[in-house]
Every structure is written in C-alpha cells, then in structure tokens.
Design a protein around this motif. Structure first.
Motif, PDB file in Angstrom:
ATOM      1  N   MET A  89      38.303  13.708-105.453  1.00 41.31           N
ATOM      2  CA  MET A  89      39.069  14.494-106.418  1.00 41.31           C
ATOM      3  C   MET A  89      39.630  15.741-105.737  1.00 41.31           C
ATOM      4  O   MET A  89      40.788  16.109-105.932  1.00 41.31           O
ATOM      5  N   ARG A  90      38.820  16.378-104.922  1.00 41.37           N
ATOM      6  CA  ARG A  90      39.298  17.553-104.196  1.00 41.37           C
ATOM      7  C   ARG A  90      40.384  17.176-103.183  1.00 41.37           C
ATOM      8  O   ARG A  90      41.350  17.903-102.986  1.00 41.37           O
ATOM      9  N   LEU A  91      40.193  16.038-102.533  1.00 36.58           N
ATOM     10  CA  LEU A  91      41.173  15.582-101.540  1.00 36.58           C
ATOM     11  C   LEU A  91      42.520  15.312-102.203  1.00 36.58           C
ATOM     12  O   LEU A  91      43.573  15.708-101.689  1.00 36.58           O
ATOM     13  N   LEU A  92      42.517  14.638-103.343  1.00 36.35           N
ATOM     14  CA  LEU A  92      43.755  14.360-104.051  1.00 36.35           C
ATOM     15  C   LEU A  92      44.409  15.655-104.536  1.00 36.35           C
ATOM     16  O   LEU A  92      45.630  15.807-104.471  1.00 36.35           O
ATOM     17  N   ALA A  93      43.576  16.585-105.018  1.00 34.36           N
ATOM     18  CA  ALA A  93      44.121  17.865-105.465  1.00 34.36           C
ATOM     19  C   ALA A  93      44.759  18.612-104.300  1.00 34.36           C
ATOM     20  O   ALA A  93      45.830  19.228-104.437  1.00 34.36           O
ATOM     21  N   LEU A  94      44.120  18.557-103.136  1.00 32.31           N
ATOM     22  CA  LEU A  94      44.678  19.196-101.947  1.00 32.31           C
ATOM     23  C   LEU A  94      45.987  18.539-101.536  1.00 32.31           C
ATOM     24  O   LEU A  94      46.950  19.211-101.147  1.00 32.31           O
ATOM     25  N   LEU A  95      46.033  17.207-101.646  1.00 28.68           N
ATOM     26  CA  LEU A  95      47.264  16.492-101.334  1.00 28.68           C
ATOM     27  C   LEU A  95      48.383  16.933-102.277  1.00 28.68           C
ATOM     28  O   LEU A  95      49.544  17.055-101.865  1.00 28.68           O
ATOM     29  N   GLY A  96      48.033  17.202-103.530  1.00 30.00           N
ATOM     30  CA  GLY A  96      49.026  17.727-104.470  1.00 30.00           C
ATOM     31  C   GLY A  96      49.561  19.076-104.028  1.00 30.00           C
ATOM     32  O   GLY A  96      50.761  19.357-104.164  1.00 30.00           O
ATOM     33  N   VAL A  97      48.690  19.935-103.500  1.00 31.64           N
ATOM     34  CA  VAL A  97      49.149  21.227-102.976  1.00 31.64           C
ATOM     35  C   VAL A  97      50.141  21.019-101.831  1.00 31.64           C
ATOM     36  O   VAL A  97      51.209  21.637-101.781  1.00 31.64           O
ATOM     37  N   ILE A  98      49.789  20.114-100.919  1.00 32.37           N
ATOM     38  CA  ILE A  98      50.612  19.905 -99.730  1.00 32.37           C
ATOM     39  C   ILE A  98      51.991  19.369-100.089  1.00 32.37           C
ATOM     40  O   ILE A  98      53.008  19.857 -99.593  1.00 32.37           O
ATOM     41  N   VAL A  99      52.046  18.350-100.949  1.00 33.44           N
ATOM     42  CA  VAL A  99      53.358  17.754-101.246  1.00 33.44           C
ATOM     43  C   VAL A  99      54.228  18.700-102.069  1.00 33.44           C
ATOM     44  O   VAL A  99      55.455  18.733-101.906  1.00 33.44           O
ATOM     45  N   ASN A 100      53.608  19.481-102.945  1.00 36.84           N
ATOM     46  CA  ASN A 100      54.409  20.420-103.736  1.00 36.84           C
ATOM     47  C   ASN A 100      54.921  21.576-102.883  1.00 36.84           C
ATOM     48  O   ASN A 100      56.009  22.091-103.127  1.00 36.84           O
ATOM     49  N   ALA A 101      54.145  21.975-101.882  1.00 35.59           N
ATOM     50  CA  ALA A 101      54.651  22.965-100.939  1.00 35.59           C
ATOM     51  C   ALA A 101      55.680  22.347-100.012  1.00 35.59           C
ATOM     52  O   ALA A 101      56.686  22.977 -99.653  1.00 35.59           O
ATOM     53  N   GLY A 102      55.452  21.094 -99.628  1.00 34.78           N
ATOM     54  CA  GLY A 102      56.367  20.420 -98.716  1.00 34.78           C
ATOM     55  C   GLY A 102      57.746  20.204 -99.297  1.00 34.78           C
ATOM     56  O   GLY A 102      58.755  20.278 -98.576  1.00 34.78           O
ATOM     57  N   ILE A 103      57.821  19.959-100.615  1.00 31.68           N
ATOM     58  CA  ILE A 103      59.127  19.719-101.221  1.00 31.68           C
ATOM     59  C   ILE A 103      59.963  20.993-101.214  1.00 31.68           C
ATOM     60  O   ILE A 103      61.196  20.945-101.237  1.00 31.68           O
ATOM     61  N   ILE A 104      59.304  22.158-101.172  1.00 30.26           N
ATOM     62  CA  ILE A 104      60.039  23.422-101.022  1.00 30.26           C
ATOM     63  C   ILE A 104      60.753  23.445 -99.673  1.00 30.26           C
ATOM     64  O   ILE A 104      61.930  23.806 -99.576  1.00 30.26           O
ATOM     65  N   VAL A 105      60.037  23.023 -98.639  1.00 29.33           N
ATOM     66  CA  VAL A 105      60.621  23.017 -97.300  1.00 29.33           C
ATOM     67  C   VAL A 105      61.740  21.982 -97.200  1.00 29.33           C
ATOM     68  O   VAL A 105      62.805  22.252 -96.635  1.00 29.33           O
ATOM     69  N   SER A 106      61.517  20.791 -97.741  1.00 30.12           N
ATOM     70  CA  SER A 106      62.556  19.758 -97.666  1.00 30.12           C
ATOM     71  C   SER A 106      63.795  20.173 -98.444  1.00 30.12           C
ATOM     72  O   SER A 106      64.926  19.894 -98.023  1.00 30.12           O
ATOM     73  N   GLY A 107      63.599  20.865 -99.578  1.00 30.29           N
ATOM     74  CA  GLY A 107      64.756  21.392-100.305  1.00 30.29           C
ATOM     75  C   GLY A 107      65.514  22.412 -99.484  1.00 30.29           C
ATOM     76  O   GLY A 107      66.755  22.480 -99.531  1.00 30.29           O
ATOM     77  N   GLY A 108      64.775  23.206 -98.708  1.00 30.92           N
ATOM     78  CA  GLY A 108      65.428  24.165 -97.823  1.00 30.92           C
ATOM     79  C   GLY A 108      66.245  23.472 -96.751  1.00 30.92           C
ATOM     80  O   GLY A 108      67.344  23.917 -96.396  1.00 30.92           O
ATOM     81  N   VAL A 109      65.715  22.358 -96.213  1.00 30.97           N
ATOM     82  CA  VAL A 109      66.458  21.603 -95.195  1.00 30.97           C
ATOM     83  C   VAL A 109      67.776  21.102 -95.767  1.00 30.97           C
ATOM     84  O   VAL A 109      68.824  21.141 -95.098  1.00 30.97           O
ATOM     85  N   VAL A 110      67.750  20.642 -97.017  1.00 30.21           N
ATOM     86  CA  VAL A 110      68.975  20.170 -97.661  1.00 30.21           C
ATOM     87  C   VAL A 110      70.019  21.282 -97.695  1.00 30.21           C
ATOM     88  O   VAL A 110      71.185  21.084 -97.326  1.00 30.21           O
ATOM     89  N   ARG A 111      69.604  22.443 -98.122  1.00 31.68           N
ATOM     90  CA  ARG A 111      70.562  23.548 -98.240  1.00 31.68           C
ATOM     91  C   ARG A 111      71.037  24.036 -96.874  1.00 31.68           C
ATOM     92  O   ARG A 111      72.221  24.301 -96.670  1.00 31.68           O
ATOM     93  N   LEU A 112      70.109  24.142 -95.928  1.00 38.67           N
ATOM     94  CA  LEU A 112      70.447  24.705 -94.629  1.00 38.67           C
ATOM     95  C   LEU A 112      71.329  23.778 -93.797  1.00 38.67           C
ATOM     96  O   LEU A 112      71.996  24.228 -92.871  1.00 38.67           O
TER      97      LEU A 112
END
Length: 341
Positions: A26-49
C-alpha cells in the motif's frame, strides 16, 4: 497471523500488490502515485519548452479526424509526437491512480481515510484531462496552463498525504513541536503555495509559451520575476527560522532532516532560477526549475506532515512489514526526498 505464501509467478505477485495489498505494498503504490503525479508536471514542461503545446491541435482527438498523430502541414511530426506522448502518459497516471484506489478498497482492515485520499487520484486525472482539453481549445492561454500546473500540485498533495497516512497508524495526532513552530511551518507552507503560483505567472509572461502563437500575460517579465524572487527569499528566510527553531526546541531528528532537505532544495532552486534569468531563460534550465518546483513542494509537504505523530502501524512496529534495516519499504526509495513517513 499466518504468513502469506507468495506466488513465484511475477504477474500473480503484481496482481496481489493491488488485489491483496499489505501495508508495504500500500505504501509502495502510494509512493508510485507521488512519483507519477510529480512526473507529469515535468512532462508537461517538456511539451511547453519544445513548443509542442499545440502539436495535437484538437481534443480529445490529436487532429480533427484522428486520435493519434497523422500528417499535418501546420505541425511538425516531432511536436505532434511529444504532445501525444504527454497525453499518453496521462493513461499511466490514471492506471496508477486506479490501482491505488483498488488497493485502498481491498486493504484490510478497511481505512476510510485511505479510500478517500486514494479516490482523489483517478478523479484528479479525469479533471486534469478535461482541463488539458480546455487548455488546448483556448490555444494555451497562460491562465489555463497555470491552472493545469496548480491542479497537478494539488494532486501531488493528495498523493503525499496518502503515502503518509499509509505509513502511520490511526492514533490521535500528537504534536512533535510547540504551537509557535507549527504556525511558522504553516505560514511557510502558504508562502510556498504563493511561490508556485507566482512561478506560473512568470512562465506565462516569459518566452516559453508552448507554441509560437500562444497568448502571453501582459506583465513585464522583470516585474513578475522580481515578485517571484521576493517570495523565494521569504521562503528561504522562513525555512532558516524554522531550522533554528527546530534545533532550539530539540525537535525529533527526522523532522529536522526534513526541514534541512527543504532548505537544500530551495537553495538549488534559487541557483537554477537566477542562472536561467541571467542567461535568457534557456529551455533546459526552465525544465530543471519545474522539476525543482515539484521536489520543493514535496519537501514542504513532508515537513508539514512531520509536525505530528500518529503512531506506527503494527505490521511495521513488529518488523513483519519492514526491510532488514527496520525502516520499511521507504528505505529503498528515499532518493529525491520522496520517501519516509
């Protein structure tokens, strides 16, 4: 309690992580949720940049008659691929969100707080998809882009909160520091939110619009950068005050380390921010700055959640759910400050 026999089939073990969750999974899945939600911020930045924001000029289709990129005289194949790739990543974030929600529902004993926090993730992805569509339809108006980012920050908050709650018991919260330090921490958290919001205004005023024809805020870049920089300095000064206060109050070492991690991320962000400003905001540094903003927000949340203690879950306390060093599954994923209670 009888030991659970794990299958040697990796697919069955992967299924059991979601369908028969333990405290560790449960903790591992929750951590994975943190990573992907932070990662989509970066990927959105790549789109704009990369000026790929309108690589897929319509929504939900990529082009007027196709869900996937096709030949288009007005958009390069590279820009279309980058924008479509970012949209595709949304399905990964959604898959993780659904997995987290199912695991929370299946977790025994059922904890309603975990279920509620887990439900935010798939619902948030749907909201992000709709807002992303609106952003395309308004031709990347900076207000829509800024809202897109701030919603991502809210989803990161829910993901970190879920990870924290999955890592602790359900006892009545016990403050670890006095009311003065708690108020200081909450003020610091509010300033960080303002800092993130100001950053979206700077981005919406600067040159990286996501498309050559996208509108910009009508502010002067020097003025909004000065406001953003002032908030950054206030953030640093408040963090220094918090570090000093925690040390003098004899706060737990874990909380002081989290505050020190926040300070380190802030200083790194400051260096990147000033370098990019004085070098004409090159795209790679802007992307690095966006990654830093996500890490700073996570570090801030770790400080806020570290102000109290709600006990250790029995599975962790008696060692059944821990790694050999006794610190639990977070030990192996402490990079970037994403792990821990």
């Amino acid at each position: 309690m009888a030991a659970v026999v794990q299958s040697e089939n990796p697919l069955i073990r992967l299924r059991d992580v979601v369908w028969r969750p333990t405290a560790a999974s449960m903790r591992l899945l929750a951590l994975l949720g943190v990573i992907v939600n932070a990662g989509i911020i970066v990927s959105g930045g790549v789109v704009r940049l990369t000026r790929s924001g309108l690589g897929c000029p319509t929504w939900p289709r990529c082009t007027g008659d196709s869900l996937v990129p096709t030949s288009n005289p007005h958009h390069s194949p590279v820009n279309m691929a980058i924008e479509f790739g970012n949209r595709t990543l949304t399905f990964l974030v959604l898959a993780v969100g659904v997995a987290v929600f199912i695991a929370a529902l299946r977790f025994t004993p059922r904890r309603r707080d975990l279920v509620r926090l887990a439900a935010v993730q798939p619902l948030g992805v749907v909201a992000q998809a709709v807002l992303g569509g609106i952003t395309v339809l308004v031709h990347l108006h900076p207000a829509a882009v800024a809202s897109h980012y701030m919603l991502s920050a809210a989803l990161v908050l829910a993901a970190v909160w879920l990870h924290v709650r999955a890592s602790e018991a359900d006892e009545t919260p016990r403050p670890l520091v006095g009311p003065g330090l708690r108020r200081l921490s909450h003020v610091l958290g509010g300033v960080v939110v303002l800092l993130l919001a100001a950053g979206t205004v700077v981005t919406g005023t600067g040159p990286h619009a996501g498309d050559d024809h996208a509108p910009r805020f009508g502010f002067h870049i020097d003025q909004v950068a000065r406001v953003h920089g002032t908030l950054a300095w206030i953030t640093v000064l408040l963090t220094i005050a918090l570090l000093i206060g925690l040390r003098r109050a004899g706060a737990p070492g874990a909380l002081r380390r989290r505050a020190a991690e926040l300070m380190a991320v802030e200083l790194a962000q400051g260096v990147v921010g000033y370098v990019q400003y004085f070098t004409g905001v090159p795209a790679p540094l802007v992307g690095l700055h966006m990654l830093g903003s996500a890490l700073m927000w996570i570090a801030m949340l770790r400080v806020l959640f570290g102000l109290r203690d709600r006990g250790t879950p029995p599975a962790v306390a008696d060692g059944r759910d821990a790694t050999p060093d006794g610190r639990g599954i977070e030990t192996g994923v402490a990079v970037a400050g994403l792990a821990g209670r």
